[in-house]
Design a protein around this motif. Sequence first.
Motif, PDB file in Angstrom:
ATOM      1  N   VAL A  41       0.879  -1.165   0.000  1.00  0.00           N
ATOM      2  CA  VAL A  41       0.000   0.000   0.000  1.00  0.00           C
ATOM      3  C   VAL A  41       0.924   1.226   0.000  1.00  0.00           C
ATOM      4  CG1 VAL A  41      -1.823   1.254   1.208  1.00  0.00           C
ATOM      5  CG2 VAL A  41      -1.729  -1.255   1.319  1.00  0.00           C
ATOM      6  N   LYS A  93       3.337   2.796   2.575  1.00  0.00           N
ATOM      7  CA  LYS A  93       2.736   3.179   3.854  1.00  0.00           C
ATOM      8  C   LYS A  93       2.633   1.924   4.722  1.00  0.00           C
ATOM      9  CE  LYS A  93      -0.350   6.783   2.086  1.00  0.00           C
ATOM     10  NZ  LYS A  93      -1.766   7.085   1.793  1.00  0.00           N
ATOM     11  N   ARG A 110      -6.569  -8.259  15.348  1.00  0.00           N
ATOM     12  CA  ARG A 110      -6.326  -6.853  15.621  1.00  0.00           C
ATOM     13  C   ARG A 110      -5.443  -6.680  16.864  1.00  0.00           C
ATOM     14  NH1 ARG A 110      -9.421  -3.027  12.979  1.00  0.00           N
ATOM     15  NH2 ARG A 110     -10.581  -4.536  11.760  1.00  0.00           N
ATOM     16  N   SER A 114       2.035   8.862   6.240  1.00  0.00           N
ATOM     17  CA  SER A 114       0.767   8.315   6.696  1.00  0.00           C
ATOM     18  C   SER A 114       0.667   8.487   8.212  1.00  0.00           C
ATOM     19  CB  SER A 114       0.655   6.837   6.311  1.00  0.00           C
ATOM     20  OG  SER A 114      -0.653   6.362   6.556  1.00  0.00           O
ATOM     21  N   THR A 115      -0.390   7.896   8.766  1.00  0.00           N
ATOM     22  CA  THR A 115      -0.586   8.021  10.210  1.00  0.00           C
ATOM     23  C   THR A 115      -0.426   6.656  10.882  1.00  0.00           C
ATOM     24  OG1 THR A 115      -2.951   7.563  10.032  1.00  0.00           O
ATOM     25  CG2 THR A 115      -2.273   9.872   9.845  1.00  0.00           C
ATOM     26  N   GLY A 128      -2.431   5.465  13.042  1.00  0.00           N
ATOM     27  CA  GLY A 128      -3.760   4.859  13.078  1.00  0.00           C
ATOM     28  C   GLY A 128      -4.096   4.136  11.783  1.00  0.00           C
ATOM     29  N   TYR A 129      -3.778   4.760  10.675  1.00  0.00           N
ATOM     30  CA  TYR A 129      -4.056   4.137   9.378  1.00  0.00           C
ATOM     31  C   TYR A 129      -3.212   2.884   9.211  1.00  0.00           C
ATOM     32  CZ  TYR A 129      -4.429   3.539   4.315  1.00  0.00           C
ATOM     33  OH  TYR A 129      -4.647   3.019   3.058  1.00  0.00           O
ATOM     34  N   GLU A 174      -4.556   0.009  11.411  1.00  0.00           N
ATOM     35  CA  GLU A 174      -5.823  -0.520  10.918  1.00  0.00           C
ATOM     36  C   GLU A 174      -5.629  -1.305   9.627  1.00  0.00           C
ATOM     37  OE1 GLU A 174      -8.720  -0.669  12.263  1.00  0.00           O
ATOM     38  OE2 GLU A 174      -9.859  -1.393  10.523  1.00  0.00           O
ATOM     39  N   VAL A 175      -4.860  -0.726   8.708  1.00  0.00           N
ATOM     40  CA  VAL A 175      -4.684  -1.385   7.416  1.00  0.00           C
ATOM     41  C   VAL A 175      -3.832  -2.648   7.573  1.00  0.00           C
ATOM     42  CG1 VAL A 175      -3.662  -1.115   5.117  1.00  0.00           C
ATOM     43  CG2 VAL A 175      -5.150   0.663   6.047  1.00  0.00           C
ATOM     44  N   ARG A 231      -6.198  -5.257   8.798  1.00  0.00           N
ATOM     45  CA  ARG A 231      -7.105  -5.682   7.725  1.00  0.00           C
ATOM     46  C   ARG A 231      -6.391  -6.574   6.715  1.00  0.00           C
ATOM     47  NH1 ARG A 231     -10.945  -0.613   5.982  1.00  0.00           N
ATOM     48  NH2 ARG A 231     -11.885  -0.239   8.017  1.00  0.00           N
ATOM     49  N   LEU A 232      -5.141  -6.217   6.405  1.00  0.00           N
ATOM     50  CA  LEU A 232      -4.422  -6.989   5.386  1.00  0.00           C
ATOM     51  C   LEU A 232      -3.991  -8.347   5.927  1.00  0.00           C
ATOM     52  CD1 LEU A 232      -2.371  -4.182   3.593  1.00  0.00           C
ATOM     53  CD2 LEU A 232      -4.471  -5.297   2.821  1.00  0.00           C
ATOM     54  N   GLU A 247      -7.046 -10.311   5.586  1.00  0.00           N
ATOM     55  CA  GLU A 247      -7.209 -10.590   4.163  1.00  0.00           C
ATOM     56  C   GLU A 247      -6.248 -11.703   3.726  1.00  0.00           C
ATOM     57  OE1 GLU A 247      -9.339  -9.234   2.135  1.00  0.00           O
ATOM     58  OE2 GLU A 247      -8.511  -9.223   0.108  1.00  0.00           O
TER      59      GLU A 247
END
Lengths: 283, 743
Positions: A184, A194, A247, A262-263, A265-266, A269-270, A273-274, A277
Motif C-alpha cells: 500500500v 505506507k 487486531r 501516513s498516520t 492509526g491508518y 488498521e490497514v 485488515r491486510l 485478508e
Amino acid sequence: MAEWLRPRHMNEALQLLAELPAEQYQIISGGTDVMVAQQLSAPRDIAVWLDLSAIPELKTVEVTTEGIRIGAGVTLSVLRRHPEVQKHWPMLAASAAVTGAAPIQNRATLGGNLCNASPAADNAPVLLAYAARIEIAGPNGTRLLPYEQFHLGYRQTDLATHELLQAIHIPYLPAGSRVYYRKVGTRAAQAIAKVGIAAWIHFAENQGIIAARFGLSSVAATPCVLPNVSEYLSGKRISNIHESMIREKVSSDIKPVDDIRSTAGYRLEVASRLVWEAIHCAQ
Amino acid sequence: MIYPQRVDGLPKITGKALYVDDIPLNGVIHASTIRSSCAGGVVEELTFDPTFDWTPFVVVTAQDIPGLNAIKMLENDQPVLVDRVFRHAGEPLALLAHSDPCMLETALRHVHVRETPLAHPIFDIDEALGAESTIIPGNVYTDYLLNKGDVEQAQKNAECLIVERLLTPSQEQLYIEPQGMIAVLQEDGVLRIEGSMQCPYYVLDALEQCTGLDKNRLQVVQSTTGGAFGGKEDYPSMIACHAALLALKAGGLPVKLIYERGEDLRVTPKRHPSRSLVRLGANSEGELQFIDMDFAIDGGAYRTLSPVVLSRGVIHAPGPYRCANIRVRGRAVATNHPPFGAFRGFGAPQSIFALEVAMDRLAAKLNMDPAELRQKNLLHRGDVSPTGDLVGEDCFAQEILDEALRVSHYYERQDAFRVWNAAPHDTLRGIGLATFAHGAGFTGNGELYLASQVFLQAHADGQVEILCSNTEMGQGAATTLVQIAADALKLPLEQVHLAQTDTARVPNSGPTVASRTCMVVGDLIEKAAQRLLQKLRDEGGLAQTFTPAEFNAVCLRMQESGKDLLVSASYQPPVDMLWDEKSFTGRAYASYAWAAYIAEVEVDKLTLETRVLNFTAAQEIGHAVHPQIVQGQIEGGVVQGIGYALYENVLWNPFGVMANDRLTNYIIPTTADIGPLQIVLMEKGLGAGPKGAKGVGELPMDGPAPAIVNAIQQALKIDVAQIPAMPELLLDLSRAQRGSQCQ
C-alpha cells in the motif's frame, strides 16, 4: 578528492574493505539509495567509495535442491523476470516489480535494498515471510544468518564493519503453502510504502493452519515479523480465527508512527485488515 | 487529422533547448540566499564571521539596494531583502556569490543570524481572523462582497437548506524546471536578466523599482521555461532582483541564482488554501433560492497577488447557476506562511470545489440526482448572471452537461455501480460530477489597465516575426500564436516566427496568465496580421489573393523602397465590457468557457485507496486553434486536478514552511494513477479570441476535485469536506460513520 575503488572479485573487495578506515567509506552498488542520500543529507566527507558493481560472484542466481541463492548484487529487474523466482517465489517477483520504477529496478540490487535498511524496504517483507537467510562474508569467512535477525534497529543491521552481504537464500515452500503480498503506497507506482505485507501460510490438508509467517514494512523501526499473530494462528482452523484477536495481536507486534507519508492509526488498521485478508485470500 | 508540429518541440525532445541552468557562461559566479528561520520576527544581528576571508565573495544585504526595498506587485509590502522585521520563515536576508559552489557552501556556515521570533505566529485562516496579534490590521488583505438580491429574505422561504464547511489545501505547481535567473551587468551599462518566467514585464518593473535603473538600462529575456502553472508569475521578480543586486556588485561577471528543488518547494508561492462556509437554499422542486458563501483564502505573509486571486474566486463561487439571491463574501487573510500565489485556476478551483460539493449535498437532501439538480439550475441565454449582467448567446452550460452525461453514459454507469456495490467486490464504485464555467482573461477591467500591445514585423525575405511578451512555458502558446498569425496572413507556418521574449525588442502584451494568451493576445495578433496585409496591399500593391512567393516579393519591394514593415495592434475592450470592481457587478470576463466534468472512481474497501476509473471532461471552448494542444492542456489540467483531489498534500513544519519538500514525499499522480481520460471539445465559435476561441489554460483545474469527491461520496455514502481525499481521511470518516450507525 575521494577515491573510487571497484574490485573485480569478492576476495579483493573484502581485502580492500579490511584496510578502509571506518566511517570514511561508503559501499555502493546500484547507487539508487546512496546517491539520493548524498544529495539530500548533510554533507559527509567520504574518502573512499567501494563500488561492488563489478563483482561477478554477486550477480549470480543459483537454483539448488533446497531453494534459491541470489547474489546480493542481482538487480530487481532480473528478479522480477526470473522464471524460477516467478514460479516458486512469486512474492519476490512481485515486490521487485513494485520497487521504484523500471530505471531504478535496472540498477537497484536486492542486497542494496536490505543493507540500506529502510523500514519501508519493499523486498524486506517478502524475505521475512519466506524465512530467507542471508550469507555474510567477512575477513574470517562467511556466516549464514536468518534474515529476521538482520535488522537490529532503525537503519541498523547486524553487518559488522568489515563484512559484506554476499547472498540471500530462500528455501522452497512445503506443499500446502499459500502466499499473499501487497504494497500500500502513496500512489499506484513509484511510491514508498505506507504499509507493505507479505504472508506465508502453511495449510494442512484439513485446512487447519500449520504455521504462518508475516513480514511487514513501514509499521515499525525496521521491517518486522508478527510473532504474536503467527503464534495465535498456529494450529487454528480458519473458522476459529477471530478478527478482534488478529487486531489485538497485530497491535502487540507492530509499532507504527505518524510520519510524512501516513498516520499510525491508518497503518495499524490497514495492517490488521491486510493480515485478515491474507489469512482468507492467500493463494 | 494531422495538426501542425509544435514549433518548440524538436529542440526540447532532442535536448537542444537551453533551460536557464544550461546556458553556457564564462566566468560565472553562483549565488545563494541566506534566509530567516523563524515564522516572523526581528533580525537582531546578521554577522559575517570576521575570521573568514570574504574578499572573494560578492555579498549583498538590504543596505546594498539602490532603489526601493520592495518587490513591485500590487502593494510594496514585501521586501527584496529583509532589513530588520520579517513575517515568515524562509524570507531572504542576504545574498552570497562565488565562482565555486563548494566555497559558497562553506561560506554559508560562516554567516550567523540572530532572530527574535514572533511570539504567536499564525498559520490558520480562522485563527488569523480572530487573532489579537496581527500581521496587518485585522489580518485581512482584501474583503470583497458580491451581493445580489436578498439572501436573508430568500432564506425564510427556502424549503430545503444545507450548511457546509469545506476546506481545500495548498498545492505546489511542480513545474519540472525549478526557478532560476542569470544576471549580468554588460559593458554597455545594461543590466541583463535571463531566466525562467511567465511575465517578463513584471520582472522588468520589479527591477526598475529595486535597482533604481532606468528601463533603457534593463533588459529581461525569457529562457526556455520548463513549466510554470502560475508559479513563475510573481516570484521570478524576487529572484531576478536578487541576481541583479549581486550582478551590480560583481564587476561584470554573470551571476547565476538557481533554486534547488527543495528550496523552490519551501519558499516559492503555491496555491492558496481556502475555507468556505456555504449555505444553499432551494425550494422543494430543487430550484436554487439562494447561495451564501463565506470564502476565505490564506494569503500568507504578504499581499502579493492575493486580492486578484480572491476576486476570481469570489466571481466563480456562485457557479454557472441561475439564482436570484447570492451573497459571496471573500477575504484574503494574512498568516505567517510564505505568501501564496498564482496557480492555474487562480482562486476558482477553491470556490468551485466548495460550491459543487455543496450542490451534491443539497441534491442528497432533496433526494434528487445531482445531475438533475444541476439541470434545473444551469444558466441559460437571457438569464441574469451572478454579477448581474445579462447572459447572452454565448452560454452553453446546459448543452455541455447534456453532452457530458451522454458520452460518459452517466445514468447507465450509476445503475451498473449500484449493482457492483451490492455484490461482494473488493471495491465500492461511485460517479460524480461538477458543472462550472471559467472566465478567460484578466478579471473585470484588468485587460483595460493592461493595455496590451503586439507587433508584427515582416522582413525583406517575407518572413514574419510576432513580437509580444507572452511566453511559451510548455503549454503550446508559441505554436498557437504562430498558427493564428499564419492563418490570418494566409502564409505557411514555417514563414511565421515568435521572437524571443526580450523586453529590449518586444512590446508589453501583458503577462502569460489567466487563460488570456490565445484569446486576448491571439486576437491582437490576428488584428495585427490583418493590418499587415492591409499595409502590404495599400503600400506594396499586394493582391487580394496571393501566393507566399507574391507576399515575399511585396515585402522585398517595400523594404527596398525604404518602407517599414512593422504593424501593431493594441487592446480595445469589447463595447459591452462594463465592470464595477466596488460592487462586483457587470461583466466580469470577456468570455466564459462552459464545462461539465464527470469522474468515476472506485475505493478499495480495505485500504480506502481511491482510483479514478474513468474521467470525462467536456467543455465548450469557442474554437480550438490547435485541437491537439488544447487536448494536451486539458489532459494535463485534469491530471493536476486529480492530484489536487487525491494525492497532493502540502504539509507544514512548525515554522509554517512546506515540510514534504521532496518528490518522494510530495505525491503527484503518475500515469499509473490516471484512468482513461475522455476529452470532449464543443466549439460554438462565440468567444472573444480568434475565430471565437476562448481561454482553456485554467479551466481543467476547476472540475476534477469536486467531481472526484462527489464520486467518492456516492461510493462510500459518507460526506467528504476536504481534499486531498487521502485514504487516511476516508478511513477515519468511514469508521466514524460506522460508529454512528451502530449507536
